[in-house]
Scaffold this motif. Sequence first.
Motif, mmCIF file in Angstrom:
data_model
loop_
_atom_site.group_PDB
_atom_site.id
_atom_site.type_symbol
_atom_site.label_atom_id
_atom_site.label_comp_id
_atom_site.label_asym_id
_atom_site.label_seq_id
_atom_site.Cartn_x
_atom_site.Cartn_y
_atom_site.Cartn_z
ATOM 1 N N SER A 1 43.111 44.247 47.560
ATOM 2 C CA SER A 1 44.510 44.394 47.148
ATOM 3 C C SER A 1 44.637 44.608 45.646
ATOM 4 O O SER A 1 45.610 45.203 45.177
ATOM 5 C CB SER A 1 45.312 43.152 47.560
ATOM 6 N N GLN A 2 43.655 44.143 44.885
ATOM 7 C CA GLN A 2 43.669 44.285 43.430
ATOM 8 C C GLN A 2 42.654 45.326 42.950
ATOM 9 O O GLN A 2 42.212 45.291 41.808
ATOM 10 C CB GLN A 2 43.382 42.934 42.775
ATOM 11 N N ARG A 3 42.281 46.214 43.860
ATOM 12 C CA ARG A 3 41.368 47.318 43.545
ATOM 13 C C ARG A 3 40.059 46.844 42.934
ATOM 14 O O ARG A 3 39.557 47.391 41.956
ATOM 15 C CB ARG A 3 42.059 48.337 42.639
ATOM 16 N N MET A 4 39.560 45.773 43.513
ATOM 17 C CA MET A 4 38.263 45.207 43.151
ATOM 18 C C MET A 4 38.212 44.700 41.705
ATOM 19 O O MET A 4 37.153 44.725 41.073
ATOM 20 C CB MET A 4 37.132 46.229 43.393
ATOM 21 N N ASN A 5 39.337 44.247 41.202
ATOM 22 C CA ASN A 5 39.399 43.654 39.864
ATOM 23 C C ASN A 5 39.327 42.128 40.014
ATOM 24 O O ASN A 5 40.330 41.491 40.378
ATOM 25 C CB ASN A 5 40.698 44.059 39.162
ATOM 26 N N PRO A 6 38.173 41.513 39.741
ATOM 27 C CA PRO A 6 38.007 40.070 39.979
ATOM 28 C C PRO A 6 38.949 39.189 39.164
ATOM 29 O O PRO A 6 39.422 38.163 39.662
ATOM 30 C CB PRO A 6 36.548 39.817 39.583
ATOM 31 N N ARG A 7 39.240 39.567 37.921
ATOM 32 C CA ARG A 7 40.107 38.740 37.078
ATOM 33 C C ARG A 7 41.527 38.686 37.646
ATOM 34 O O ARG A 7 42.109 37.607 37.771
ATOM 35 C CB ARG A 7 40.137 39.304 35.653
ATOM 36 N N LYS A 8 42.075 39.843 38.011
ATOM 37 C CA LYS A 8 43.411 39.872 38.599
ATOM 38 C C LYS A 8 43.427 39.184 39.963
ATOM 39 O O LYS A 8 44.384 38.493 40.317
ATOM 40 C CB LYS A 8 43.894 41.320 38.739
ATOM 41 N N THR A 9 42.361 39.378 40.715
ATOM 42 C CA THR A 9 42.275 38.778 42.046
ATOM 43 C C THR A 9 42.318 37.262 41.975
ATOM 44 O O THR A 9 42.985 36.604 42.784
ATOM 45 C CB THR A 9 40.978 39.226 42.756
ATOM 46 N N ALA A 10 41.625 36.688 41.014
ATOM 47 C CA ALA A 10 41.600 35.228 40.864
ATOM 48 C C ALA A 10 43.011 34.692 40.645
ATOM 49 O O ALA A 10 43.411 33.683 41.232
ATOM 50 C CB ALA A 10 40.694 34.841 39.702
ATOM 51 N N LYS A 11 43.791 35.362 39.810
ATOM 52 C CA LYS A 11 45.162 34.929 39.532
ATOM 53 C C LYS A 11 46.040 35.021 40.779
ATOM 54 O O LYS A 11 46.865 34.141 41.035
ATOM 55 C CB LYS A 11 45.754 35.770 38.398
ATOM 56 N N VAL A 12 45.866 36.099 41.550
ATOM 57 C CA VAL A 12 46.676 36.274 42.755
ATOM 58 C C VAL A 12 46.320 35.223 43.810
ATOM 59 O O VAL A 12 47.200 34.694 44.489
ATOM 60 C CB VAL A 12 46.493 37.697 43.327
ATOM 61 N N ILE A 13 45.049 34.912 43.947
ATOM 62 C CA ILE A 13 44.628 33.884 44.908
ATOM 63 C C ILE A 13 45.257 32.536 44.555
ATOM 64 O O ILE A 13 45.763 31.823 45.435
ATOM 65 C CB ILE A 13 43.094 33.772 44.949
ATOM 66 N N ILE A 14 45.243 32.180 43.282
ATOM 67 C CA ILE A 14 45.849 30.924 42.854
ATOM 68 C C ILE A 14 47.346 30.930 43.152
ATOM 69 O O ILE A 14 47.900 29.956 43.683
ATOM 70 C CB ILE A 14 45.604 30.683 41.347
#
Length: 229
Positions: A56-69
């Motif tokens: 969903s975040q186009r494989m961007n781990p930093r953005k993904t971490a924020k969205v998961i939280i």
Amino acid sequence: RHVEEEDDTFLNTKLSELDRHLHKISPIKKRAYEAACKLNPAYVQGRKLRLAFLRSQRMNPRKTAKVIISHFEMKQKVFAKHPLEVLAREIKFKDLSPDAQDFVKAGYLQVSPSKDAAGRFVVFFAAGLKKYNTVESFYQAYWYFCDCLSRNEEIQRNGIVTVMYSRGCHEKLEVALALHSINYCACSFEFCGLHWCDATWSMRFFLAAQKLYMDRFTRFRLQEHSGTN
């Protein structure tokens, strides 16, 4: 949308980077996430869920971490009156309040049988027309609907296009706020296009305010459609 080749080496690298970014986030900001990890680590830290958010975040781990939280923080608020174990698993229809179940059954949220020109699923919302007893019911119904969509890998990879019939939403600001909060902060799929149909002056004002916080690519994907009767 073009998704990079998802070979095992590439995915494992991204998952490892995601773990590092999640670890860096302050414990104060991820209380709901850590509570969910303790309840059901196989689900919360499982490859399936994390890949959904990465896509969903186009494989961007930093953005993904924020969205998961954000996802688990919001999930805890939406289902605050439920047993805590609901936080650490997929939401089921029986978890919804009777009012929320009626909202889902009424069909004001549904997926089109046809896809758009790019092959993406098209989702229709007419949430402003449906009466409900409490705003919590709408939040639960919408969360359940999005949760079901997110289980589809094709949607995870390609995202969706939404068509929103906004009549009634100007009278129910909580509907617009719920859509914005869940869509952009807690979903494990991307909203590639959003069409607001029959936007009233008050809703156009709300959308204009939202655009101030969007990047130019996101603003381009948000289109308003209005006219006369």
